[in-house]
Design a protein around this motif. Structure first.
Motif, PDB file in Angstrom:
ATOM      1  N   VAL A 121      -5.174 -13.256  10.544  1.00 45.91           N
ATOM      2  CA  VAL A 121      -4.441 -12.629   9.240  1.00 45.91           C
ATOM      3  C   VAL A 121      -4.588 -11.658   8.823  1.00 45.91           C
ATOM      4  O   VAL A 121      -5.716 -11.283   8.509  1.00 45.91           O
ATOM      5  CB  VAL A 121      -4.520 -13.890   8.426  1.00 45.91           C
ATOM      6  CG1 VAL A 121      -3.547 -13.683   7.240  1.00 45.91           C
ATOM      7  CG2 VAL A 121      -4.212 -15.381   9.118  1.00 45.91           C
ATOM      8  N   LYS A 122      -3.784 -10.608   8.851  1.00 51.34           N
ATOM      9  CA  LYS A 122      -3.820  -9.489   8.462  1.00 51.34           C
ATOM     10  C   LYS A 122      -3.117  -8.962   7.021  1.00 51.34           C
ATOM     11  O   LYS A 122      -1.954  -9.411   6.928  1.00 51.34           O
ATOM     12  CB  LYS A 122      -3.672  -8.192   9.266  1.00 51.34           C
ATOM     13  CG  LYS A 122      -4.481  -8.567  10.505  1.00 51.34           C
ATOM     14  CD  LYS A 122      -3.852  -7.302  11.689  1.00 51.34           C
ATOM     15  CE  LYS A 122      -4.942  -7.398  12.796  1.00 51.34           C
ATOM     16  NZ  LYS A 122      -4.330  -6.575  13.954  1.00 51.34           N
ATOM     17  N   TYR A 167      -5.800 -16.764  16.095  1.00 49.74           N
ATOM     18  CA  TYR A 167      -5.141 -15.681  15.684  1.00 49.74           C
ATOM     19  C   TYR A 167      -5.865 -15.018  14.484  1.00 49.74           C
ATOM     20  O   TYR A 167      -6.854 -15.423  14.193  1.00 49.74           O
ATOM     21  CB  TYR A 167      -3.840 -16.219  14.984  1.00 49.74           C
ATOM     22  CG  TYR A 167      -4.100 -17.468  13.991  1.00 49.74           C
ATOM     23  CD1 TYR A 167      -4.156 -17.077  12.400  1.00 49.74           C
ATOM     24  CD2 TYR A 167      -4.389 -18.619  14.463  1.00 49.74           C
ATOM     25  CE1 TYR A 167      -4.549 -17.894  11.700  1.00 49.74           C
ATOM     26  CE2 TYR A 167      -4.278 -19.554  13.321  1.00 49.74           C
ATOM     27  CZ  TYR A 167      -4.409 -19.269  11.996  1.00 49.74           C
ATOM     28  OH  TYR A 167      -4.826 -20.231  10.975  1.00 49.74           O
ATOM     29  N   THR A 227      -2.641  -6.274   3.823  1.00 47.99           N
ATOM     30  CA  THR A 227      -2.886  -4.777   3.711  1.00 47.99           C
ATOM     31  C   THR A 227      -4.223  -4.728   2.447  1.00 47.99           C
ATOM     32  O   THR A 227      -3.905  -5.389   1.552  1.00 47.99           O
ATOM     33  CB  THR A 227      -1.941  -4.031   3.367  1.00 47.99           C
ATOM     34  OG1 THR A 227      -1.016  -4.022   4.483  1.00 47.99           O
ATOM     35  CG2 THR A 227      -2.278  -2.507   2.961  1.00 47.99           C
ATOM     36  N   GLU A 231      -9.819  -9.158   7.336  1.00 48.08           N
ATOM     37  CA  GLU A 231      -8.889  -9.966   8.129  1.00 48.08           C
ATOM     38  C   GLU A 231      -9.480 -11.504   8.083  1.00 48.08           C
ATOM     39  O   GLU A 231     -10.709 -11.757   7.770  1.00 48.08           O
ATOM     40  CB  GLU A 231      -9.119  -9.612   9.501  1.00 48.08           C
ATOM     41  CG  GLU A 231      -8.179  -8.227   9.810  1.00 48.08           C
ATOM     42  CD  GLU A 231      -8.493  -7.709  11.300  1.00 48.08           C
ATOM     43  OE1 GLU A 231      -9.174  -8.368  12.098  1.00 48.08           O
ATOM     44  OE2 GLU A 231      -7.861  -6.529  11.451  1.00 48.08           O
ATOM     45  N   ARG A 237       3.237 -10.384   1.600  1.00 50.73           N
ATOM     46  CA  ARG A 237       3.146 -10.151   3.116  1.00 50.73           C
ATOM     47  C   ARG A 237       1.982 -10.298   3.622  1.00 50.73           C
ATOM     48  O   ARG A 237       0.760  -9.843   3.314  1.00 50.73           O
ATOM     49  CB  ARG A 237       3.902  -8.625   3.317  1.00 50.73           C
ATOM     50  CG  ARG A 237       5.023  -8.329   2.649  1.00 50.73           C
ATOM     51  CD  ARG A 237       5.421  -6.870   2.994  1.00 50.73           C
ATOM     52  NE  ARG A 237       6.826  -6.725   2.293  1.00 50.73           N
ATOM     53  CZ  ARG A 237       7.178  -6.356   1.367  1.00 50.73           C
ATOM     54  NH1 ARG A 237       6.114  -6.527   0.188  1.00 50.73           N
ATOM     55  NH2 ARG A 237       8.430  -6.235   0.840  1.00 50.73           N
ATOM     56  N   ALA A 238       2.126 -10.970   4.871  1.00 51.58           N
ATOM     57  CA  ALA A 238       0.882 -10.982   5.916  1.00 51.58           C
ATOM     58  C   ALA A 238       1.534 -10.868   7.292  1.00 51.58           C
ATOM     59  O   ALA A 238       2.650 -11.341   7.513  1.00 51.58           O
ATOM     60  CB  ALA A 238       0.396 -12.500   5.766  1.00 51.58           C
ATOM     61  N   THR A 239       0.467 -10.324   8.028  1.00 56.03           N
ATOM     62  CA  THR A 239       0.669 -10.411   9.637  1.00 56.03           C
ATOM     63  C   THR A 239      -0.213 -11.302  10.067  1.00 56.03           C
ATOM     64  O   THR A 239      -1.465 -11.210   9.874  1.00 56.03           O
ATOM     65  CB  THR A 239       0.562  -8.903  10.083  1.00 56.03           C
ATOM     66  OG1 THR A 239       1.276  -7.827   9.459  1.00 56.03           O
ATOM     67  CG2 THR A 239       0.676  -8.800  11.485  1.00 56.03           C
ATOM     68  N   VAL A 240       0.437 -12.334  10.921  1.00 55.52           N
ATOM     69  CA  VAL A 240      -0.205 -13.114  11.956  1.00 55.52           C
ATOM     70  C   VAL A 240      -0.294 -12.671  13.246  1.00 55.52           C
ATOM     71  O   VAL A 240       1.024 -12.832  13.498  1.00 55.52           O
ATOM     72  CB  VAL A 240       0.021 -14.558  11.443  1.00 55.52           C
ATOM     73  CG1 VAL A 240      -0.678 -15.828  12.380  1.00 55.52           C
ATOM     74  CG2 VAL A 240      -0.025 -14.940  10.069  1.00 55.52           C
ATOM     75  N   GLU A 241      -1.361 -12.227  13.853  1.00 58.20           N
ATOM     76  CA  GLU A 241      -1.223 -11.747  15.248  1.00 58.20           C
ATOM     77  C   GLU A 241      -1.994 -12.989  16.158  1.00 58.20           C
ATOM     78  O   GLU A 241      -3.282 -13.069  16.038  1.00 58.20           O
ATOM     79  CB  GLU A 241      -1.754 -10.635  15.182  1.00 58.20           C
ATOM     80  CG  GLU A 241      -1.903 -10.037  16.550  1.00 58.20           C
ATOM     81  CD  GLU A 241      -2.453  -8.484  16.373  1.00 58.20           C
ATOM     82  OE1 GLU A 241      -3.333  -8.162  17.073  1.00 58.20           O
ATOM     83  OE2 GLU A 241      -2.137  -7.593  15.692  1.00 58.20           O
TER      84      GLU A 241
END
Length: 157
Positions: A33-34, A31, A36, A40, A8-12
């Motif tokens: 990439v986060k 952007y 957990t 970052e 899992r990754a969050t790209v903001e």
């Protein structure tokens, strides 16, 4: 039965400069990439596509993933074969074709150029051969639709 792993990754996106994507030049490509528990990663697009040259771009990260996956399998295989590796540096390169209206852009080739140092000369040929097995086992390489070549150099120290 195979075992599956989920990542899992969050790209903001951090590039709204005030008017969103009102025009091609109106927004930043930056952007974050986060993931957990990990630092970052700050990214952008390649400078050729209006990105920030000081940030990682997806093309760089794809090449780094190919190289790192190959290296990790290679080191594992050498360890299992009692080949002692004391240094490993890969000068990897990939070629992307931007495409045109008929065919979208894509990577067409990557070349890994690992420079490996081992401790015993009698293992040079086996150390070279293990690159083929590492490529066969690499999760990332097995997921690609373009050629990944390996031009290894083995030295003894």
């Amino acid at each position: 039965m195979s075992k599956q792993h989920t990542y899992r990754a969050t790209v903001e996106w951090a590039g709204n400069l005030g008017s969103g994507t009102s025009s091609y030049t109106a927004y930043s490509r930056d952007y974050t990439v986060k993931i957990t528990g990990k630092p970052e990663l700050h990214g952008s697009s390649d400078p050729a596509f209006r990105g920030d040259k000081t940030r990682h771009n997806p093309e760089d990260m794809l090449l780094a993933a190919i190289s790192a996956c190959h290296k990790l399998w290679y080191l594992h295989l050498c360890g299992a074969a009692s080949i002692i590796v004391t240094a490993y540096t890969d000068h990897a390169e990939a070629v992307m074709d931007e495409g045109d209206n008929a065919l979208p852009g894509r990577f067409i080739k990557a070349t890994l150029r690992p420079q490996v140092t081992i401790t015993q000369a009698q293992h040079i040929e086996q150390a070279k051969a293990l690159h083929h097995e590492a490529h066969r086992l690499c999760f990332i390489a097995n997921s690609l639709n373009f050629e990944v070549a390996c031009e290894c150099e083995i030295t003894v120290a």
